[in-house]
Design a protein around this motif. Structure first.
Motif, PDB file in Angstrom:
ATOM      1  N   ALA A  34       4.947  -9.324  13.349  1.00 34.69           N
ATOM      2  CA  ALA A  34       3.978  -8.242  13.149  1.00 34.69           C
ATOM      3  C   ALA A  34       3.802  -7.955  11.663  1.00 34.69           C
ATOM      4  N   GLN A  35       2.562  -7.767  11.248  1.00 40.72           N
ATOM      5  CA  GLN A  35       2.261  -7.382   9.873  1.00 40.72           C
ATOM      6  C   GLN A  35       1.992  -5.888   9.759  1.00 40.72           C
ATOM      7  N   GLY A  77       8.058  -9.682   3.493  1.00 38.21           N
ATOM      8  CA  GLY A  77       6.860 -10.400   3.891  1.00 38.21           C
ATOM      9  C   GLY A  77       5.601  -9.619   3.578  1.00 38.21           C
ATOM     10  N   PRO A  78       4.450 -10.165   3.977  1.00 40.53           N
ATOM     11  CA  PRO A  78       3.156  -9.532   3.672  1.00 40.53           C
ATOM     12  C   PRO A  78       2.806  -8.439   4.683  1.00 40.53           C
ATOM     13  N   PHE A  79       3.580  -7.377   4.703  1.00 42.91           N
ATOM     14  CA  PHE A  79       3.395  -6.337   5.702  1.00 42.91           C
ATOM     15  C   PHE A  79       2.597  -5.171   5.138  1.00 42.91           C
ATOM     16  N   GLN A  80       1.842  -4.531   5.999  1.00 39.50           N
ATOM     17  CA  GLN A  80       1.139  -3.314   5.630  1.00 39.50           C
ATOM     18  C   GLN A  80       2.136  -2.171   5.691  1.00 39.50           C
ATOM     19  N   ARG A  81       2.110  -1.283   4.698  1.00 34.36           N
ATOM     20  CA  ARG A  81       3.033  -0.150   4.672  1.00 34.36           C
ATOM     21  C   ARG A  81       2.230   1.142   4.639  1.00 34.36           C
ATOM     22  N   ARG A  82       2.233   1.863   5.737  1.00 32.21           N
ATOM     23  CA  ARG A  82       1.543   3.142   5.837  1.00 32.21           C
ATOM     24  C   ARG A  82       2.449   4.075   6.616  1.00 32.21           C
TER      25      ARG A  82
END
Length: 99
Positions: A34-35, A77-82
């Motif tokens: 999951a990203q 990794g290339p994860f979205q952080r919100r």
């Protein structure tokens, strides 16, 4: 983009227990590719407070210790952080309950 949704039993006012649960779920979703992982609203502190005074002690700053712990899991990794949270000086829904 692979997106994961987490359904969890949030314990009202028990930030550390909720954070441990969030970390466990986040590690699992990250391992599954999951990203973006979406948690329930107010997953850290819970949602059902009767007043601003009742909610304020469990509100946390962003960034802060909880966000740093979650960010550390995502840093590989290339994860979205919100992250949305109840900030110590927030206004809104809880304040409306005081009126």
């Amino acid at each position: 983009m692979k997106i994961a949704g987490v359904q969890m039993d949030v314990k009202i006012g028990e930030n550390e227990a909720n954070l441990l649960t969030m970390e466990r779920h986040l590690r699992r979703t990250v391992a599954q590719g999951a990203q973006l992982t979406v948690f329930p609203e107010c997953a850290l502190s819970g949602y059902c407070f009767n007043s601003l005074e009742e909610a304020r002690p469990v509100a946390e700053q962003i960034p802060g210790p909880a966000t740093e712990r979650l960010h550390a899991i995502c840093s590989y990794g290339p994860f979205q952080r919100r992250l949305g949270s109840n900030l110590p000086d927030w206004r809104g829904a809880i304040e409306e309950l005081d009126q």
